[in-house]
Design an enzyme around this catalytic site. Structure first.
Site, short mmCIF file in Angstrom:
data_model
loop_
_atom_site.label_atom_id
_atom_site.label_comp_id
_atom_site.label_asym_id
_atom_site.label_seq_id
_atom_site.Cartn_x
_atom_site.Cartn_y
_atom_site.Cartn_z
N PRO A 24 0.82 -1.22 0.00
CA PRO A 24 0.00 0.00 0.00
C PRO A 24 0.85 1.27 0.00
O PRO A 24 1.88 1.33 0.67
CB PRO A 24 -0.82 -0.12 1.29
CG PRO A 24 -0.77 -1.57 1.66
CD PRO A 24 0.54 -2.08 1.16
N GLN A 96 -6.37 -1.70 1.57
CA GLN A 96 -5.97 -1.48 2.96
C GLN A 96 -6.95 -0.51 3.61
O GLN A 96 -7.23 0.56 3.07
CB GLN A 96 -4.55 -0.92 3.04
CG GLN A 96 -4.01 -0.83 4.46
CD GLN A 96 -2.62 -0.24 4.50
OE1 GLN A 96 -2.45 0.94 4.20
NE2 GLN A 96 -1.63 -1.04 4.87
N HIS A 160 -4.86 -1.87 8.53
CA HIS A 160 -3.60 -1.16 8.76
C HIS A 160 -3.39 -1.01 10.26
O HIS A 160 -3.95 -0.12 10.90
CB HIS A 160 -3.65 0.21 8.08
CG HIS A 160 -2.29 0.81 7.85
ND1 HIS A 160 -1.14 0.34 8.43
CD2 HIS A 160 -1.89 1.88 7.08
CE1 HIS A 160 -0.11 1.07 8.05
NE2 HIS A 160 -0.54 2.01 7.22
N ALA A 162 -0.23 -0.60 11.49
CA ALA A 162 1.17 -0.19 11.55
C ALA A 162 1.29 1.33 11.41
O ALA A 162 0.31 2.05 11.28
CB ALA A 162 1.96 -0.89 10.45
N TYR A 165 -0.89 4.88 12.88
CA TYR A 165 -2.29 5.24 12.68
C TYR A 165 -3.13 4.67 13.82
O TYR A 165 -2.60 4.16 14.80
CB TYR A 165 -2.75 4.80 11.29
CG TYR A 165 -1.96 5.47 10.19
CD1 TYR A 165 -1.99 6.85 10.03
CD2 TYR A 165 -1.15 4.74 9.34
CE1 TYR A 165 -1.26 7.48 9.05
CE2 TYR A 165 -0.40 5.36 8.35
CZ TYR A 165 -0.46 6.73 8.21
OH TYR A 165 0.29 7.36 7.24
N ARG A 213 -1.49 -5.52 8.72
CA ARG A 213 -0.12 -5.02 8.64
C ARG A 213 0.28 -4.46 9.99
O ARG A 213 -0.46 -3.66 10.58
CB ARG A 213 0.00 -3.92 7.57
CG ARG A 213 1.45 -3.60 7.21
CD ARG A 213 1.57 -2.60 6.08
NE ARG A 213 2.86 -2.74 5.41
CZ ARG A 213 3.33 -1.91 4.48
NH1 ARG A 213 2.60 -0.86 4.10
NH2 ARG A 213 4.50 -2.11 3.91
#
Length: 667
Positions: A24, A96, A160, A162, A165, A213
């Site tokens: 992504p 994602q 997501h 990682a 965020y 992720r």
């Protein structure tokens, strides 16, 4: 025996034709739903043979607005058009899903939302801690967004977790200061991610691909690799995920999220491998891999089962098909400069690429669209730097008779100096590739050939392209105070960047001053070269920080880390003006306080100021030839990305200069 990078792999019940993944990445090619530009961009990579593309992080809730949003059913027609476009090529596509938390933009000038009132690094203000009902609403939004992906025909989704965020913020004890069921212990901190995945599974079922992720934080007190590995175990125990993507870093050290040429190939692996170790599901990782051989080594080492090759595919969407065809030397190399793919999102609000001018404009400029010229012409190009070589390459692909004249004994222009600077050697890969392509395509290259105006006209070329570059301007004039040029610029210890890197001068002394009036990478290269020669460096610049043009591609951050850790010594004087150069010293002052003068040691002074275009040939012949063009630094001194784009577009049909983000399907 390790799997081969081009072997198929099955994720859940989905067959993927090879193990190469476009991970992504922001493109800014769309607003809300997929645009025609985004579809053309992805389709080019599908046509080139990539096995899986994971579309950029997409907001699921209106409290976190991105360029690509998945808030309601209006996105579904765009999904379907995208999937119809890539379907003939067999590439799989996931989306994602994310929420930015305190690093997000919330509309209406409202403060961002986050687990706790911990300020993010993006200057978006102190966030408002999420209420229980807001958490539940955002959790549900992930499930709804996943269902739209499924209805739109995408093959899977990735959550997501990682890079700093919202999910990562909940996981991090540095950011999550809650004392309720959502904070405190790791069991509580992972609850948000678990609830998100449960919501997704309720919507899409068990047969749809769902991945996650994850990355460890670079910050002291942040989420660690060991904790993330425990998170993976918990998710697997509940059968919530089908694959794990191991990444590295967050907003505290953004240079590790998208490593520059300063980072080695596979730089993420020491961290990501700890998250992925012994995971009994398909594993994905990344880390600045440029060739299939490099990616294969990750599989050989048992670190992962799939390898991200994002920037390599931005540089050349046909990386896989060329490699399979035995044409590895024809693969256009990524030089890891981050100027177009990352910096372009801020400089031009549009994905770009230094080495591939077609990025984001595949509808008009994809090289598959190049057709033989109906009436081949004789094309004369004067200047063999990146701009001239690109113009020659495109002209040759069109079937023209091409002559490239270069005054120096080698091709490459100013890149020949740049690639000799420490940490900058990969920039030379692009001109090496261009040179190979010119000879493969049969371009007549005349080295050591300085052409006068009459000689150019005597060639009888149908089209003339002037790409003679630029030269350092050593007059001491500085942009912010142009009426007060530095004195002493004539002294023998005052050098240009070219003088320093190519001149071979050895008696440089112990202390150097670098004047940066451009804010680009050139001054960084100069400082690295001076450090390598054992000098201390005082950096003087009119800007409020080090190389502002390099701030958004993380190369300034990387450089500062190097500089401040040098034993030779580094001093940064921002908002300063160089007033006077004397033997062994220089006088500087704050830009807004000219009487506050300070004398500093300076055995060597290097001036990095805007160059002067070498356009004299163009001015001599522009009224004497019916079809003459000026490109690259000869037109205006800029950087390699603009030079190559100039050369490319000089030989292509007119194409838009600004991309269209309008949704591909109106609803």
């Amino acid at each position: 025996m390790a799997a081969k990078i081009l072997d198929p792999i099955t994720i859940n019940k989905l067959d993927v034709k090879n193990r190469v993944v476009i991970t992504p990445h922001g493109t800014f090619l769309s607003v809300d739903s997929f645009s025609e530009a985004a579809i053309a961009y992805q389709t080019a990579r599908a046509r080139g043979g990539c096995g899986l593309s994971i579309v950029e992080c997409t907001s699921t809730h209106p409290s976190s607005v991105n360029t690509l949003n998945n808030f309601d059913d209006r996105v579904i027609p765009g999904f379907k058009k995208m999937m119809a476009s890539i379907e003939p090529y067999g590439m799989r596509m996931f989306q994602q899903l994310y929420h930015g938390g305190h690093n997000a933009n919330q509309p209406g000038k409202r403060p961002p939302l986050a687990p706790s009132a911990v300020h993010g690094t993006e200057l978006k203000g102190v966030p408002v801690p999420l209420l229980e009902e807001q958490i539940e609403e955002i959790v549900a939004s992930f499930g709804d967004a996943a269902a739209r992906c499924q209805e739109g025909g995408l093959h899977g989704v990735e959550i997501h977790g990682a890079h700093g965020y919202l999910v990562h913020q909940f996981l991090s004890p540095l950011v999550n200061r809650r004392d309720d069921k959502w904070g405190g212990s790791l069991e509580n901190r992972m609850r948000f991610l678990q609830e998100v995945l449960r919501a997704v599974r309720r919507k899409v079922g068990r047969d749809y691909v769902v991945g996650v992720r994850l990355s460890a934080s670079n910050a002291t007190g942040g989420i660690t690799e060991l904790e993330q590995r425990q998170v993976v175990d918990a998710l697997i125990a509940e059968d919530l995920i089908d694959y794990v993507s191991g990444s590295y870093g967050d907003y505290y050290e953004m240079r590790y999220m998208v490593g520059t040429m300063a980072e080695p190939t596979g730089y993420m692996l020491p961290s990501a491998s700890q998250i992925l170790k012994d995971v009994p599901l398909p594993r994905l990782t990344a880390g600045r891999f440029r060739t299939l051989d490099e990616a294969q080594q990750v599989l050989n080492d048992g670190i992962a089962d799939m390898v991200g090759m994002l920037r390599a595919h931005i540089a050349d969407p046909n990386l896989i098909s060329k490699t399979i065809a035995g044409k590895v030397e024809e693969v256009r190399p990524c030089i890891a400069c981050n100027q177009g793919c990352v910096g372009g999102l801020f400089r031009e609000q549009w994905l770009g690429c230094t080495v591939n001018p077609a990025v984001g404009f595949e509808t008009y400029l994809a090289e598959e669209l190049i057709e033989p010229a109906g009436e081949p012409q004789k094309i004369l190009i004067v200047g063999g730097g990146p701009a001239g070589m690109e113009a020659a390459r495109i002209a040759a692909l069109q079937g023209h008779k091409v002559i490239l004249a270069e005054a120096q004994p080698v091709l490459g222009g100013a890149v020949n100096a740049a690639k000799r600077a420490p940490v900058l050697h990969t920039i030379g890969d692009i001109v090496d590739w261009q040179e190979r392509e010119l000879f493969r395509l049969g371009v007549e290259v005349r080295l050591g050939t300085y052409m006068e105006a009459d000689e150019i006209l005597a060639e009888g070329a149908d089209k003339v392209i002037i790409a003679t570059g630029s030269m350092p301007r050593m007059d001491g004039v500085q942009t912010e105070r142009p009426g007060e040029p530095a004195t002493g610029v004539h002294l023998p210890h005052v050098l240009s960047s070219i003088d320093l890197i190519l001149g071979g001068k050895t008696d440089l002394g112990r202390h150097a001053l670098v004047l940066d009036d451009t804010g680009h990478y050139e001054a960084i290269a100069v400082a690295d070269a001076l450090f390598a020669k054992g000098l201390s460096v005082t950096w003087v610049t009119r800007f409020p920080n080090l190389t502002p043009h390099m701030q958004f591609n993380y190369r300034a951050e990387t450089a500062l880390t190097r500089f401040y850790n040098r034993d030779e010594g580094f001093t940064l004087l921002v908002n300063h003006h160089l007033a006077e150069i004397r033997p062994g010293e220089a006088v500087v002052h704050p830009s807004k306080a000219p009487t506050r003068r300070v004398t500093i040691p300076a055995d060597t002074v290097v001036l990095v100021t805007p160059n002067e275009s070498l356009r004299g040939l163009y001015d001599e012949i522009r009224h004497r030839h019916p079809d003459v063009h000026l490109i690259g630094d000869a037109l205006a001194p800029r950087d390699v990305q603009y030079a190559i784009a100039d050369g490319h577009r000089a030989m292509r049909p007119a194409a838009p200069l600004v991309g269209d983000r309008s949704p591909a399907v109106k609803v």
